[in-house]
Scaffold this motif. Structure first.
Motif, short mmCIF file in Angstrom:
data_model
loop_
_atom_site.label_atom_id
_atom_site.label_comp_id
_atom_site.label_asym_id
_atom_site.label_seq_id
_atom_site.Cartn_x
_atom_site.Cartn_y
_atom_site.Cartn_z
N ARG A 20 0.83 -1.20 0.00
CA ARG A 20 0.00 0.00 0.00
C ARG A 20 0.87 1.26 0.00
O ARG A 20 1.98 1.27 0.51
CB ARG A 20 -0.92 0.01 1.23
N THR A 68 10.08 1.11 -3.07
CA THR A 68 9.01 0.27 -2.51
C THR A 68 7.80 1.13 -2.20
O THR A 68 7.83 2.35 -2.43
CB THR A 68 9.51 -0.47 -1.24
N ASN A 69 6.75 0.51 -1.69
CA ASN A 69 5.56 1.26 -1.31
C ASN A 69 5.74 1.88 0.07
O ASN A 69 6.46 1.35 0.92
CB ASN A 69 4.33 0.34 -1.30
N TYR A 70 5.03 2.97 0.30
CA TYR A 70 5.17 3.72 1.54
C TYR A 70 4.92 2.84 2.77
O TYR A 70 5.70 2.87 3.73
CB TYR A 70 4.19 4.90 1.55
N ASN A 75 2.15 5.28 -1.76
CA ASN A 75 2.97 5.78 -2.87
C ASN A 75 4.38 5.19 -2.81
O ASN A 75 4.83 4.69 -1.77
CB ASN A 75 3.05 7.30 -2.82
N VAL A 76 5.09 5.29 -3.93
CA VAL A 76 6.46 4.77 -4.01
C VAL A 76 7.41 5.67 -3.23
O VAL A 76 7.36 6.89 -3.34
CB VAL A 76 6.91 4.66 -5.47
#
Length: 508
Positions: free
Chosen positions: A429, A489-491, A431-432
């Motif tokens: 889940r 990666t994702n936040y 933002n990057v």
């Protein structure tokens, strides 16, 4: 002009701006602590002969406890030292709004430290500096890596203003907090620390925080005894780490006692200490200077150590805003003075080296607990204001560091951070974001191809910075020691990735 040169120039300018702002606020922080603690100590002194003043002091300390307790339950990010929170921010493992944390940490730090609790101003100063830098980053629309770099500069500025030690403050951020020696990081950290130190020096003067008078350098024939001192400090450093890390969990096991009781008890117990032995109260700088001048008896020193050891861990375990930096140094000074007194009483050493042992012991004790030996050596050198003990400092610090390592000690601020965080799990889940990891010599991935490494889930190795050059990796790219890896990666995955990469890139 090259783009990298422009970036470094901007880093210096941002660092100077951060340093000036942080220097002003941390100087105010120090002024308020010294002013209020002076008032409370005077009341405690006169309370020996006045029942009214005794009840007044009890009322004041209970009021301070109530306010401080309300502050920490209203915002858990202000608890304790603040250094683990800054480490968590820079690692991408936690985040918080800067303004409420700054206001509540400032007020809570002033109240808890000035009350006489065995807490230092340096941890809160680091978090206050980092938080102010976070605010400046928001106002200047700096995000991502640039924001983290500015926060690291604020942390260096905070410590520099607290101790008037700009070089050690810069190294502490690189060695302990940011774990990265990139050019932009040290540039902004150094410029912020120097600017902050300029402000605090203008306010408090040029005299080092722990200036001591001594006229002799430890001769080489004393060095075998320094090995024993390093072992002695390494063992007690492990004890301090164990008690400080675990006291919070011990409090939680007493779940039949309300949490507020654990906060109130130290605020009440410190009253008789301020009344009868005021020099031992507070962070510990007064105690260090008193011991260096008066050279107390061994039994007195042992009493000082036991009292400060127990009460400093008790004070920190409550979670009130305050650091362990200065309390660690003071405990090291007391242990060093005990060891020196034993050597002197046995006729193995001249009393003229007593102060030298206090100085080197502060460095060694701090290093074996924080696992930041270079910072420890430079910090004590700057705080004392002399280079005469540099060789002995390095010798004892290395010995204590090795002993604590053999005993299984871990960096205390890293352990505190893990106590703050829940176990990290993989997530897809948000933002990057970019996670930075520096590869140590002898790590699991040093010398391996990218395709042969088991990378954390839901990540991409987006680039490698090597010797100021940016490399776009492929499967055959070989990872080398000193590489700075940028992991996308994702936040929500950032905590898991940070913990996973820490195990890959470190050599332990």
């Amino acid at each position: 002009m090259k783009l990298d040169n422009i970036k470094r120039f901007k880093s210096v300018l941002y660092g100077a701006l951060i340093g000036v702002v942080v220097g002003i606020f941390i100087s105010l922080f120090r002024i308020l602590i010294e002013f209020l603690s002076g008032i409370f100590l005077k009341i405690a002194l006169y309370a020996n002969n006045s029942l009214f003043l005794l009840f007044l002091l009890i009322f004041i300390n209970l009021s301070l406890a109530i306010i401080t307790y309300w502050l920490i339950i209203s915002n858990h990010n202000i608890k304790g030292s603040g250094i683990p929170q800054v480490e968590g921010q820079l690692a991408g493992q936690l985040d918080y709004k800067w303004c409420p944390v700054f206001i509540k940490k400032f007020i809570g730090g002033v109240l808890s430290i000035s009350s006489g609790l065995f807490l230092g101003r340096e941890g809160p100063s680091i978090q206050l500096g980092a938080t102010l830098a976070q605010g400046i980053a928001k106002l200047t629309h700096n995000e991502g890596v640039d924001r983290k770099i500015m926060i690291s500069g604020g942390a260096a500025a905070g410590l520099s203003a607290a101790f008037n030690a700009p070089i050690a403050s810069t190294l502490f951020v690189l060695e302990e907090i940011y774990h990265n020696f990139s050019t932009l990081v040290w540039t902004i950290a150094l410029s912020a620390a120097v600017a902050s130190n300029f402000i605090s020096t203008a306010v408090f003067g040029k005299t080092p925080v722990l200036h001591m008078n001594y006229f002799h350098v430890i001769p080489l024939h004393i060095y075998p005894y320094l090995i024993g001192l390093g072992i002695f400090l390494g063992v007690f450093g492990k004890l301090y780490e164990f008690f400080t890390i675990n006291i919070g969990s011990w409090y939680k096991k007493l779940n039949f006692i309300p949490n507020w009781v654990f906060v109130f008890i130290p605020f009440l117990l410190v009253i008789p200490i301020e009344m009868f032995i005021p020099n031992i109260s507070g962070g510990g700088s007064n105690l260090v200077l008193t011991i260096s001048k008066q050279s107390p008896a061994i039994l007195t020193l042992i009493f000082f150590f036991l009292l400060r050891f127990v009460f400093s861990t008790m004070s920190y375990g409550t979670g009130v805003p305050g650091g362990i930096f200065l309390p660690m140094l003071s405990l090291g000074a007391v242990l060093g003075s005990i060891y020196a007194k034993i050597l002197i009483s046995l006729g193995l050493m001249s009393p003229i080296f007593f102060v030298n042992f206090i100085i080197v012991s502060m460095s060694a004790y701090f290093a074996c607990i924080s696992k930041s030996p270079f910072t420890a050596i430079l910090l004590i050198t700057e705080m004392v204001g002399s280079l005469q003990n540099l060789m002995a400092l390095a010798f004892v610090t290395l010995a204590a560091y090795v002993v604590s390592d053999l005993l299984g000690s871990k960096p205390i601020y890293d352990e505190m951070l893990q106590n703050l965080l829940s176990p990290q799990k993989s997530s897809v889940r948000g933002n990057v974001v970019i996670i930075n990891s520096s590869v140590f010599v002898g790590s699991k991935i040093d010398g391996k191809m990218v395709k042969n490494i088991s990378w954390p889930d839901d990540t991409i190795l987006s680039s490698i910075n090597r010797n100021d050059n940016r490399i776009i990796p492929n499967g055959d790219t070989i990872i080398k020691a000193g590489d700075n890896l940028k992991i996308s990666t994702n936040y929500s995955n950032r905590g898991y990735v940070h913990d996973y990469m820490k195990k890959l890139v470190n050599n332990y």
